[in-house]
Enzyme design. Structure first.
Site, PDB file in Angstrom:
ATOM      1  N   ASP A   1       0.754  -1.458   0.397  1.00  0.00           N
ATOM      2  CA  ASP A   1      -0.699  -0.157   0.016  1.00  0.00           C
ATOM      3  C   ASP A   1       1.360   1.494  -0.046  1.00  0.00           C
ATOM      4  O   ASP A   1       1.714   1.446   0.805  1.00  0.00           O
ATOM      5  CB  ASP A   1      -0.959   0.065   1.479  1.00  0.00           C
ATOM      6  CG  ASP A   1      -2.290   0.754   1.042  1.00  0.00           C
ATOM      7  OD1 ASP A   1      -2.128   1.817   0.462  1.00  0.00           O
ATOM      8  OD2 ASP A   1      -3.096   0.348   1.714  1.00  0.00           O
ATOM      9  N   ASP A   2       0.816   2.010  -1.060  1.00  0.00           N
ATOM     10  CA  ASP A   2       1.396   3.617  -1.134  1.00  0.00           C
ATOM     11  C   ASP A   2       2.719   3.099  -1.015  1.00  0.00           C
ATOM     12  O   ASP A   2       3.596   3.908  -0.882  1.00  0.00           O
ATOM     13  CB  ASP A   2       1.062   4.329   0.070  1.00  0.00           C
ATOM     14  CG  ASP A   2      -0.124   4.651   0.632  1.00  0.00           C
ATOM     15  OD1 ASP A   2      -1.143   5.200  -0.886  1.00  0.00           O
ATOM     16  OD2 ASP A   2      -0.536   5.479   1.228  1.00  0.00           O
TER      17      ASP A   2
ATOM     18  N   CYS B   1      -5.978   3.570  -3.642  1.00  0.00           N
ATOM     19  CA  CYS B   1      -5.875   2.622  -3.177  1.00  0.00           C
ATOM     20  C   CYS B   1      -7.483   1.710  -3.961  1.00  0.00           C
ATOM     21  O   CYS B   1      -7.339   0.499  -4.477  1.00  0.00           O
ATOM     22  CB  CYS B   1      -5.594   1.971  -1.852  1.00  0.00           C
ATOM     23  SG  CYS B   1      -6.790   3.088  -0.833  1.00  0.00           S
TER      24      CYS B   1
ATOM     25  N   HIS C   1     -11.392  -3.233   1.192  1.00  0.00           N
ATOM     26  CA  HIS C   1     -11.156  -2.061   1.416  1.00  0.00           C
ATOM     27  C   HIS C   1     -12.671  -1.626  -0.685  1.00  0.00           C
ATOM     28  O   HIS C   1     -12.060  -0.677  -0.804  1.00  0.00           O
ATOM     29  CB  HIS C   1     -10.149  -1.259   1.092  1.00  0.00           C
ATOM     30  CG  HIS C   1     -10.397   0.309   1.760  1.00  0.00           C
ATOM     31  ND1 HIS C   1      -9.494   1.323   1.237  1.00  0.00           N
ATOM     32  CD2 HIS C   1     -11.585   1.200   1.978  1.00  0.00           C
ATOM     33  CE1 HIS C   1      -9.798   2.478   2.052  1.00  0.00           C
ATOM     34  NE2 HIS C   1     -11.468   2.766   1.897  1.00  0.00           N
TER      35      HIS C   1
ATOM     36  N   ASP D   1       0.225  -0.154  -5.381  1.00  0.00           N
ATOM     37  CA  ASP D   1      -1.454   0.240  -5.667  1.00  0.00           C
ATOM     38  C   ASP D   1      -2.059   1.300  -5.852  1.00  0.00           C
ATOM     39  O   ASP D   1      -2.670   1.782  -6.741  1.00  0.00           O
ATOM     40  CB  ASP D   1      -2.697  -0.186  -3.796  1.00  0.00           C
ATOM     41  CG  ASP D   1      -1.754   1.000  -2.662  1.00  0.00           C
ATOM     42  OD1 ASP D   1      -1.164   1.516  -3.340  1.00  0.00           O
ATOM     43  OD2 ASP D   1      -2.950   0.143  -2.287  1.00  0.00           O
TER      44      ASP D   1
END
Length: 675
Positions: A60-61, A100, A158, A306
């Protein structure tokens, strides 16, 4: 195909928040003693090769320049670097979106996020929207399940905004999409991250060991999964919550990086480096498990981010970052390992690829075939194996939202050319990525033919995905509503009013003033004839003598129930208000401060346009300068206000409003139309 919720009695399905340790438990990341099932060994005999397992590890990120194999010399990622040295490193891989949730939707569907209705990150339970990935959209289990694959999700999903009730009954949950196993997926909204047990967003998940670190827990679960299913083909998405803020690495690793030379100089970040090393150890543990089980050569392993990193310096030399459609927001590291199948070790692939391609690739390698139009992505198998070329003409992105300082954009890449369109005014920038990967020079003026060609491609795509309610023009909303003069409107006093308003209709104008704070809505007697409407207000004059002079346009059932756009004149600020049963609901609203000071409705010919399509609303403005309608923002209110509901439509009326404080505002005409 519409997936159904799992049966509790099905033995291969486990609870989403299971606490019991499975066979092959991993006590310490990197320490493995595993035994491959006999059938797994048999599958490796000559002539008995099975369809490959697919493991996708998403980070993530993660920024473009944060892995060692992409040039970072401060962070330490030896396991991922080893995969790149033995496998394939993509140098022009893209996330399907700059955030995301839409990228995750693309990963599991093989379709552009805008096409499946998820274009922004999904909000928490207080948001007025209820967006989710519809189970009517085929996902990984629908494509790979019929080919004998067991499918799993470990970690972040999510893809739903509902955080109440039983997990398997929530709209858009991964079980509803047919995933066989779902482990350690968020039960509550993720918020600002939580990496040490007890996890705030997974309160029902017991620890497997004292002081458990979330990234290690996901590693353990991944090793358990591949151990249980070593004898059969599987697809598992190991979906990390890290390195998303808030940054929180293991203290001993943070101390290690804080002591390194250059630790206090950006782009080096000891906390992020520590979190990334934990993910690297996670990847190492997973690779070790695959090797110990004897299925490494039968497994395609993808490590990918992502979206672009939130720290612009972590994406250098690319421009921008998370939330933008410049390269820094969407170009991401992607490493692929498939021992013995990817040709020369350490090969770089420079053809554009995307997370939207991962499911089509898995299906292709599994021997399946998709019907025409099933995917927006394409199979990467030819370039992974070196057996052919990738057949793709264009890649598209649509991000019609505000985040941070970013404004709504759309983009298309065709060959080495990339066009970025600013959705507010249609302004386009053209970049030649071969010579200018940092997008430093807009060449649209020098290459007008290519600019127009790519603009037409992008405009056609925008029409196809249909994510923007159209501007309030006659062609889009052809049925004109007959509204009375202002003297035919009801005057409704809204909460917060402390002074008696004076409302003075005069033909197609009305003045509202008060010697104190007053907020009123002027409600017409006319109800919308459909769930797709446009309402346009022509402001006339502002006194300009007080701090608070605002106007509103939209729909109202009463002073306690309405959905309107707002404009505050002293700050040139725009936004929206939704009030339900007297409660003002604006949680989850976009950070529209990026528009502050840029909208002026005081000039001649200015108009403020509210359009609504069911629960999808958008704000448009014409500042009266001859430029026509400008798109400002869009928002979703499906969890609280949906005009597709006949009962709501029957009680709702076209409306305008004013808020003043010791001053006055004059409104011009209010017009409405529908389709």
């Amino acid at each position: 195909m519409t997936p159904t919720l799992p049966s509790p009695a099905r033995p291969t399905r486990r609870g989403v928040l299971r606490g019991a340790a499975a066979t092959g438990a991993l006590g310490t990341v990197g320490a493995l003693t595993l035994t491959a099932p006999a059938s797994a060994a048999a599958a490796r005999r000559p002539g008995a090769r099975r369809p490959p397992n697919v493991v996708v590890v998403s980070i993530d990120d993660l920024g473009w320049d944060e892995l060692g194999c992409y040039g970072n010399t401060f962070n330490e990622t030896p396991h991922i670097d080893a995969l790149a040295a033995a496998g394939v490193r993509f140098t022009q891989a893209y996330a399907a979106a700059p955030l995301c949730s839409p990228t995750r939707a693309a990963l599991v569907t093989g379709r552009y996020p805008a096409r499946v209705g998820i274009t922004d990150f999904l909000r928490g339970p207080d948001a007025p929207s209820d967006t989710f990935l519809s189970p009517d959209v085929p996902t990984v289990p629908d494509h790979l399940g019929p080919l004998g694959y067991t499918t799993g999700l470990i970690g972040k999903w999510h893809l739903t905004e509902t955080y109440r009730g039983e997990y398997a009954e929530r709209p858009g949950n991964p079980f509803a999409h047919g995933f066989d196993e779902v482990v350690a997926s968020e039960q509550l909204y993720i918020g600002d991250g939580d990496y040490v047990h007890p996890y705030g967003f997974m309160p029902a998940l017991p620890a497997r060991e004292p002081g458990e670190y979330l990234t290690d827990r996901l590693a353990q679960e991944a090793v358990d999964f591949v151990t249980r299913h070593a004898a059969e083909p599987f697809f598992v998405h190991l979906s990390n919550y890290a390195v998303h803020t808030r940054l929180d690495g293991k203290p001993e690793l943070v101390a290690k990086y804080a002591a390194k030379p250059g630790a206090d100089a950006l782009p080096n970040r000891p906390q992020l480096a520590a979190m990334l090393e934990s993910i690297d150890q996670q990847v190492g543990a997973l690779v070790a498990a695959l090797e110990a089980l004897g299925i490494a050569e039968d497994t395609l392993l993808v490590v990918v981010s992502d979206n672009g990193g939130p720290y612009r310096d972590a994406n250098a030399p690319l421009r921008g970052g998370k939330g933008e459609l410049y390269e820094g927001g969407i170009r991401v590291p992607m490493v692929v390992s498939w021992p013995g199948r990817t040709g020369r070790p350490g090969r770089d692939v420079d053809v554009p690829a995307s997370t939207v391609d991962l499911l089509p690739t898995a299906l292709d390698l599994a021997g399946g075939r998709a019907h025409p139009g099933a995917f927006d992505g394409v199979s990467l198998a030819p370039v992974l194996t070196g057996a052919g070329r990738l057949r793709r003409e264009t890649l598209f992105w649509v991000y019609p939202h505000h985040i941070g300082q970013s404004h709504p954009q759309a983009a298309v890449r065709d060959g080495d050319l990339k066009l970025v369109m600013h959705l507010r005014d249609g302004r386009c920038e053209l970049f030649g990525l071969r010579d200018d990967p940092g997008e430093t020079t807009d060449v649209s003026a020098e290459r007008p033919h290519e600019t127009r060609r790519l603009q037409r491609l992008l405009e056609r795509h925008l029409r196809e995905v249909d994510v923007l309610p159209p501007a309030p023009s006659r062609p889009a909303y052809p049925r004109t509503e007959t509204l009375p003069g202002w003297d035919g409107y009801d005057v409704l006093t809204v909460a917060g009013t402390t002074a008696t308003p004076v409302v003075e209709p005069d033909g197609d104008r009305v003045r509202v003033a008060a010697d104190g704070a007053a907020h009123v809505l002027l409600r017409s007697p006319v109800a919308p004839r459909s769930d797709q409407v446009a309402v346009v207000l022509e402001p006339a004059a502002f006194d300009g003598a007080a701090r608070q002079e605002s106007l509103f346009v939209g729909l109202a059932a009463g002073p306690r129930d309405y959905l309107v756009l707002r404009y505050r004149h002293d700050l040139r600020r725009v936004g929206w208000d939704l009030r339900v049963a007297g409660e003002l609901i604006t949680a989850g609203a976009e950070p529209l401060q990026t528009l502050d000071g840029t909208v002026d409705l005081s000039g001649p010919g200015a108009r403020y346009g509210f359009v609504l399509r069911g629960a999808q609303a958008a704000a448009w403005v014409d500042q009266g300068r001859g430029a026509g309608w400008e798109f400002l923002f869009r928002f979703d209110t499906a969890g609280a206000f949906d005009l597709a509901d006949p009962a709501l439509r029957a009680t709702t009326r076209y409306a305008a409003g004013v808020r003043v404080d010791r001053s006055g505002v004059v409104l011009g005409r209010l017009t409405a139309s529908s389709r």
